[in-house]
Design a protein around this motif. Structure first.
Motif: not given
Lengths: 415, 79
Positions: A103-120, A169-174
Motif C-alpha cells: 500500500l505504501t509503494i502503491g501510494y508513492f507510485l500514484l504520487l509519481s504518476m499523478m505528479k503529486g496531486d492524488v486528491s481525486v 485529474t483522474i485516470s484509469i491507470e491511477a
C-alpha cells in the motif's frame, strides 16, 4: 486496581484516537513532501525511521516498574516487553508486512504518476471497507450482517465525498493502482494484523506494540527489496535517495514515524475488539479530523488554501454526515447475549461443542461444570436474526435439553 | 488460569450500587448486566480455586446480591 470500562466505548476511543493521530500525521506528511519531493525516497525514509522509532519506543515502553511495563501502564495493558517472533506469527507478519509495503509503494507510485496531486483518486481507497466486508464474508466465521454492509456502504461513499477534491485529474491507470495495489495492501495489513492481535502468545493476548514493531520491520525490508528491483528495471536510484533523505531530513520523517507508531498501536488494539471492516469504517472519520489540519496547512501556505466554493462545501458536508450516520448505525445496532444450555445424558461433550461452535453468530463456546453444561456468547446485529439464525440452530443440536437466552444490556470489561 | 462464570440474582433495590461494588473486585474480568433469569453475569479469572472462592465470597458480601451460581469453564473455543 484494574479499570473496567465498557468495551464498546473502548473500541470507539481506540479507533477515533488512531484517526486523530493519523489526521495530524497527514499534516506533517505534507510538510515532509516539501523537503523530500521524490515520493519513493520519502516512503523509504519513513520506513527506515519507522523501524528506528518503533525499536526505540518499544524498548522504552519495555522498562519495568512495579512488575508492569511502562507500555502496559500507558498505551497497551497486554504489553510486557519487546520479544522475538514466535513461529506461529511468522506467516501472518510476512503477509501483513507485504500488505503495508504494497500500500505504501502503491501510494508513492500514484504520487509519481499523478505528479503529486492524488486528491481525486486517493479517496477511492476508502472502498477498502467494502473489500474487507467481502473478505470477511469468505474467511470469517462471524460474517457481516445486512446492517453492517449497509453502514459500510454509507461510510464508504461518505468518505469518498468527504475527501474528494474538485481539482486534479483522474485516470484509469491511477484507479487501477488504487483498486489493485493500495486496497488489497490495506486488506492484507488489516486482516493479518487482526489475526495476530487475536492470537494467544504463551496463553496471553498478543500485544499491539510487538505487532507494530515487527510489522514495520517486515514492511521496511520488503519495500527496500521492491524499490531495489524497481531501481534495476528503471535505472533509477531511489533506494540510495531514500537512505540519504532519511539522514538529511530526519526531523520531519521522525515526527511522522512517531505519529504513525502510536496511531497503529491504537488501530491494532481496536482491531482486536471489532471486525476489520468496522474498525476501518470508524477510522474513516480521519477525513473529518483532517479538515482542521487542511485548513491549518493552507493558512501557513504549506498547501493550497482550503477551498471555500459552496459546491465543494456542500459535498464535504454530505460526506461528513454520511460518515457519521454510518458510524452511529454501527454503534447502535450490536446486540449481545448469553445462552445457557443443559444437555441430556449420553451425548459427547466435545462433539456437541463443535456443533455449537459451527452455529453462525456464536462467538464463544464454554463447556462448564455446574448447573449448566454449556455457556455460549452471541453477537448479532438484530434480535430477530438472533432468534431465526442462532437460537433455532442451537436448539436443533442433538442432545440440547434446555436453554436460556439472556440478552446483555450493559457490559464492562478490564482494559 | 481458572476461568468461571458467576451467575448472579439481585434483590430489587440499588442495582447500580451493587454493580459499582463488583467493578472494584480485581479478579473479575467482565461484568454483563443481563435480562432473563439472572441479573448479572460475571466472568472471573483466577489462578486457584481458593481465589475463586474469595471472588464468590466478595460478590455474596455485596448487599443486594441474592444468589450466585458458579460455572467453572472446563474448555473454551472463542473468536
Amino acid at each position: 486496581m484494574k479499570i473496567k470500562i465498557r468495551k464498546r466505548y473502548l473500541f470507539y476511543f481506540l479507533a477515533f484516537t488512531s484517526a486523530i493521530i493519523t489526521a495530524i500525521v497527514s499534516g506533517f506528511d505534507s510538510v515532509a513532501q516539501v523537503f523530500i519531493s521524490n515520493p519513493w525516497a520519502l516512503g523509504l525514509a519513513c520506513f527506515i525511521w519507522g523501524v528506528i522509532i518503533s525499536v526505540l519506543f518499544s524498548l522504552i515502553l519495555s522498562i519495568s516498574y512495579k512488575g508492569k511495563s511502562l507500555g502496559a501502564y500507558t498505551i497497551d495493558p497486554t504489553f510486557k516487553r519487546v520479544r522475538l517472533l514466535k513461529k506461529q506469527e511468522l506467516l501472518y507478519h510476512l503477509l501483513a508486512g507485504l500488505g503495508n509495503a504494497a500500500l505504501t509503494i502503491g501510494y508513492f507510485l500514484l504520487l509519481s504518476m499523478m505528479k503529486g496531486d492524488v486528491s481525486v483518486v486517493l479517496p477511492f481507497s476508502q472502498i477498502v471497507i467494502l473489500y474487507l466486508i467481502i473478505i470477511e464474508s469468505i474467511i470469517e466465521k462471524n460474517t457481516p450482517t445486512l446492517i453492517e454492509i449497509q453502514s459500510s456502504i454509507i461510510v464508504t461513499f461518505g468518505a469518498i465525498l468527504g475527501s474528494i477534491s474538485l481539482t486534479g485529474t483522474i485516470s484509469i491507470e491511477a484507479l487501477l493502482i488504487v483498486f489493485l495495489i493500495i486496497n488489497p495492501g490495506w486488506v492484507l495489513l488489516s486482516i493479518f494484523q487482526r489475526k495476530l492481535k487475536m492470537m494467544k502468545i504463551a496463553n496471553k493476548p498478543n500485544d499491539a506494540i510487538n505487532i507494530r514493531l515487527w510489522n514495520v520491520i517486515f514492511a521496511c525490508i520488503i519495500s527496500a527489496i521492491i524499490i531495489m528491483i524497481f531501481d534495476i528495471i528503471s535505472k533509477s536510484n531511489y533506494l540510495l535517495e531514500g537512505i540519504y533523505a532519511s539522514f538529511n531530513h530526519y526531523f520531519w520523517v521522525a515526527i511522522i514515524a512517531i505519529g504513525v507508531f502510536f496511531s497503529f498501536i491504537f488501530y491494532i488494539r481496536a482491531l482486536g475488539i471489532g471486525k476489520a471492516s468496522v474498525t476501518q469504517a470508524v477510522k474513516a472519520s480521519v477525513i473529518i479530523f483532517s479538515i482542521p489540519v487542511t485548513i491549518a496547512l493552507g493558512y501557513f501556505g504549506i498547501t493550497e488554501p482550503f477551498l471555500m466554493d459552496p459546491v465543494f462545501i456542500v459535498i464535504k458536508f454530505i460526506g461528513i454526515v454520511l460518515i457519521l450516520l454510518g458510524i452511529l448505525s454501527f454503534a447502535l445496532t450490536l446486540t449481545k447475549a448469553y445462552i445457557f444450555i443443559r444437555m441430556k445424558p449420553g451425548f459427547d461433550i466435545e462433539e456437541t461443542m463443535k456443533k455449537l461452535w459451527d452455529v453462525r453468530g456464536v462467538n464463544r463456546v464454554c463447556a462448564v461444570a455446574g448447573h449448566y453444561d454449556f455457556i455460549l456468547k452471541i453477537r448479532t446485529r438484530t434480535l430477530v436474526k438472533g432468534y431465526e439464525r442462532i437460537l433455532r440452530k442451537v436448539e436443533a443440536v442433538p442432545g440440547v435439553d434446555e436453554y436460556k437466552w439472556q440478552s446483555v444490556l450493559k457490559e464492562w470489561e478490564d482494559i | 488460569m481458572i476461568n468461571a462464570y458467576i451467575l448472579i440474582n439481585l434483590k430489587p433495590g440499588d442495582t447500580d450500587k451493587a454493580l459499582s461494588e463488583m467493578r472494584k473486585i480485581n479478579d473479575i474480568a467482565k461484568i454483563s448486566v443481563v435480562a432473563g433469569e439472572y441479573d448479572v453475569v460475571v466472568r472471573a479469572q483466577v489462578k486457584t480455586l481458593e481465589q475463586l472462592l474469595k471472588v464468590t465470597n466478595k460478590i455474596q458480601m455485596i448487599k443486594d446480591v441474592n444468589k450466585t451460581t458458579t460455572q467453572v469453564i472446563e474448555k473454551e473455543i472463542a473468536l
